[in-house]
Motif scaffolding. Structure first.
Motif, short mmCIF file in Angstrom:
data_model
loop_
_atom_site.label_atom_id
_atom_site.label_comp_id
_atom_site.label_asym_id
_atom_site.label_seq_id
_atom_site.Cartn_x
_atom_site.Cartn_y
_atom_site.Cartn_z
N GLY A 13 30.36 25.97 94.00
CA GLY A 13 29.59 24.12 93.86
C GLY A 13 30.29 24.28 91.81
N LYS A 14 31.04 25.22 91.43
CA LYS A 14 31.40 25.44 89.99
C LYS A 14 32.54 25.59 90.03
N TRP A 15 33.23 25.00 88.82
CA TRP A 15 34.14 25.26 88.37
C TRP A 15 34.07 26.52 87.32
N VAL A 16 34.92 27.84 88.00
CA VAL A 16 34.92 28.43 86.82
C VAL A 16 36.53 29.56 86.40
N ASP A 17 36.04 30.34 85.46
CA ASP A 17 37.31 31.41 84.64
C ASP A 17 37.49 32.69 85.93
N ALA A 18 38.26 33.08 85.44
CA ALA A 18 37.73 34.71 85.61
C ALA A 18 37.53 35.90 85.21
N ALA A 19 36.12 36.55 85.82
CA ALA A 19 35.42 36.88 85.94
C ALA A 19 36.36 38.16 83.99
N GLY A 20 37.11 38.24 84.27
CA GLY A 20 38.27 39.09 83.33
C GLY A 20 39.14 38.29 82.34
N GLY A 21 38.56 36.87 82.55
CA GLY A 21 39.53 36.33 81.91
C GLY A 21 40.65 35.69 81.42
N GLN A 22 41.48 36.61 82.73
CA GLN A 22 42.79 36.50 82.85
C GLN A 22 43.23 35.61 83.49
N THR A 23 44.76 34.78 82.79
CA THR A 23 45.71 34.23 83.54
C THR A 23 46.99 34.77 83.92
N PHE A 24 47.55 33.27 84.86
CA PHE A 24 48.95 33.32 85.36
C PHE A 24 49.23 31.89 84.84
N SER A 25 50.39 31.93 84.59
CA SER A 25 50.87 30.25 85.31
C SER A 25 52.24 30.41 86.18
N ARG A 26 52.62 29.06 86.05
CA ARG A 26 53.42 28.77 87.91
C ARG A 26 54.73 28.08 86.27
N SER A 27 55.41 28.06 86.86
CA SER A 27 57.30 27.09 85.80
C SER A 27 57.35 26.71 87.29
N SER A 28 57.79 26.14 87.57
CA SER A 28 58.92 24.68 88.59
C SER A 28 59.99 25.39 88.74
N PRO A 29 60.24 25.88 90.27
CA PRO A 29 61.26 26.32 90.42
C PRO A 29 62.81 25.25 90.26
N GLY A 30 61.78 23.77 90.30
CA GLY A 30 63.18 22.85 89.77
C GLY A 30 63.83 22.88 88.63
N ASN A 31 63.16 22.73 87.15
CA ASN A 31 63.82 22.94 86.20
C ASN A 31 63.36 24.07 85.31
N GLY A 32 62.47 25.25 85.65
CA GLY A 32 62.08 26.14 84.44
C GLY A 32 61.47 25.69 83.84
N MET A 33 60.14 24.81 84.43
CA MET A 33 58.85 24.70 83.06
C MET A 33 57.31 24.82 83.83
N GLU A 34 56.68 25.53 82.31
CA GLU A 34 55.38 25.73 82.87
C GLU A 34 54.70 24.25 83.81
N VAL A 35 54.66 24.43 84.97
CA VAL A 35 53.59 23.40 85.21
C VAL A 35 52.13 23.73 85.06
N GLY A 36 51.77 24.79 85.21
CA GLY A 36 50.39 25.16 85.45
C GLY A 36 50.14 26.64 85.51
N ILE A 37 48.86 26.63 84.68
CA ILE A 37 48.18 27.37 84.15
C ILE A 37 46.45 28.08 84.76
N TYR A 38 46.23 29.05 86.30
CA TYR A 38 44.72 29.44 86.59
C TYR A 38 44.85 30.77 86.50
N PRO A 39 43.62 30.62 86.87
CA PRO A 39 42.87 31.88 86.81
C PRO A 39 43.06 33.16 87.00
N GLU A 40 43.38 33.83 86.64
CA GLU A 40 43.84 35.74 87.93
C GLU A 40 42.89 35.90 88.19
N ALA A 41 42.40 35.84 90.00
CA ALA A 41 41.03 36.50 90.21
C ALA A 41 41.42 37.85 90.48
#
Length: 487
Positions: free
Chosen positions: A7-35
């Protein structure tokens, strides 16, 4: 965005993240916790607590149904926002993403109804001293792992069915398309879902996905993706004898007889082969056509295919958007190239479509394909149609059934006796007659052979997430066992 655990919004315990770039134009569209494994452990603990001590498994069905209905309404209310994220992350065209919002909401609506009608059985004819109930109970904590090609639709073919049965869940969307699943988590909380009933972790197959398969606190695995990874899921489940539901690959055939409505068949062939850029387990990748109409039908299909627009996924006129990743684009191009080298004719399209930054490919039609070729048997997951002629119904059935897959097939004919005969012989979980790709929520979906285990959608989709418990009630005096044994 963050993950949803307990029920809580949390980061990954280790603090790592990864990003997603759009395949349509190569631009970064999201940064998410790396569980990592620790984050999965936290999510499983939350789901286990919600199942063992929470109200969800024992909540009145009408109350569970109310939350599922509210979720459906919220999906529709937020459809434009969700569709935009799905288009940016997956590369699918925006018009299709918008249509999928309503398809997804319909599944949540359907599950609200099934939640209120799911029931067991009773037996009152077991003799004067015995009655029994056969009860359907939720199986427990479910690991749900979903792919990137239909991010919201496929989670909607799993999660509401599990919730309708009273299960709790840990969900991991594909690392390519986590955004819409996290938005769904927001909507579930807004709809009133109790904390811990649904937990969402983001990350890659290793370590997060593998830990979800291996975790001893999980009672069932529900996975959609490649057959190769499905086999890994089965191996993991075997260590603890967990129940597994798998929706895997397909190499689906549309079979067209000479007496079919060729104009309608041609339209369905194009949709089946090229919709969602062919990145679909239900892709109609093989066209089996009766030899006497081969040239005419191929001409019709080719003419329609030439008008299919490949372009920016955000362009409302585009029909084929971007390919999910560079590796997948290379795979598609490689299949077509090897088919040409093996003797197939490339009637339409070969190779990458030009783009400054996006990942695009031309839809391809291959003729002169031998049924034994790689392109006729392996799942490509791209807009590639292989045309194979046949002479008799028996030959068509043999070609259609020769692959390791058995997900879906279609038969086009005006002879319904022949249609019925074909549907009985085709080894596929879904067979369409004079149509393709429809899938009402009421109808079960799944495959034969290496296309999967179990069924999604329909009543069977909810029953997948249940256990049967037999409860016997004895009345009156009980006769000693050694007396009974002498009769």
């Amino acid at each position: 965005m963050k993950m949803l655990i307990g029920g809580k919004w949390v980061d990954a315990a280790g603090g790592q993240t990864f990003s997603r770039s759009s395949p349509g134009n190569g631009m970064e569209v999201g940064i998410y916790p790396e569980a990592g494994a620790e984050d999965v452990d936290r999510a499983v603990a939350a789901a286990r607590s919600a199942f063992e001590t929470g109200e969800w498994p024992y909540m009145a069905a009408e109350d569970r149904a109310r939350i599922l209905t509210s979720t459906a309404e919220l999906i529709r209310k937020n459809a434009d926002r969700i569709a935009l994220i799905e288009t940016l992350e997956s590369g699918k065209v925006i018009s299709q993403a918008r249509a999928e919002m309503d398809w997804s909401a319909n599944l949540w609506d359907y599950c609200a109804g099934v939640a209120r009608t799911l029931h067991g059985d009773s037996h009152n004819n077991l003799g004067p001293n015995l009655i029994a109930n056969v009860m359907r109970e939720p199986i427990g904590v479910v690991s749900i792992i979903t792919p990137w090609n239909f991010p919201l639709l496929i989670i909607s073919q799993k999660l509401p069915f599990a919730l309708a049965a009273g299960c709790t869940a840990i969900v991991k969307p594909s690392e390519f398309t986590p955004g819409t699943t996290l938005i769904l988590g927001e909507l579930l909380m807004e709809a009133g879902l109790p904390d811990g009933v649904v937990n969402i972790v983001t990350g890659h197959g290793r370590p997060a996905g593998q830990r979800m398969l291996d975790h001893p606190g999980v009672d069932m695995i529900s996975f959609t993706g490649s057959t190769a990874v499905g086999k890994i899921a089965v191996q993991s489940s075997a260590q603890q004898l967990k129940k597994v539901s798998l929706e895997l690959g397909g190499k689906n055939a549309q079979i067209v007889f000479a007496d079919a409505n060729l104009e309608e068949a041609a339209d369905a062939i194009i949709e089946g082969a090229f919709k969602n850029a062919g990145e679909s387990c239900n892709c109609g990748a093989r066209l089996l056509v009766e030899r006497s109409i081969h040239d005419e039908l191929v001409q019709r299909v080719s003419k329609r295919a030439q008008s299919v627009k490949v372009g920016d996924p955000l362009d409302p006129e585009a029909q084929i958007g971007a390919i999910i990743s560079p590796a997948q684009l290379d795979k598609i191009v490689g299949f077509v190239s090897r088919a040409r080298e093996g003797g197939a004719g490339v009637l339409l399209g070969e190779g990458r479509a030009p783009s400054d930054a996006g990942l695009y490919v031309y839809p391809s039609i291959l003729t002169g394909v031998d049924p034994q070729m790689e392109v006729a048997n392996s799942e490509i997951f791209g807009p590639v149609l292989s045309v194979i002629p046949f002479d008799t119904p028996a030959e068509a059935v043999a070609i259609a059934n020769q692959t390791d897959f058995g997900l879906s097939a279609a038969v086009w004919t005006s002879d319904y006796e022949r249609a019925v005969a074909m549907t009985r012989r085709l080894q596929a979980g879904t067979v369409w007659v004079n149509t393709y790709s429809s899938g009402p929520a009421e109808l079960p979906f799944g495959g034969y052979k290496q296309s999967g285990i179990g069924r999604e959608n329909g009543r069977a989709g909810v029953e997948e997430f249940t256990e049967l418990k037999t409860v016997q009630f004895h009345f009156g005096g009980r006769q000693a066992w050694w007396v009974r044994g002498q009769r």
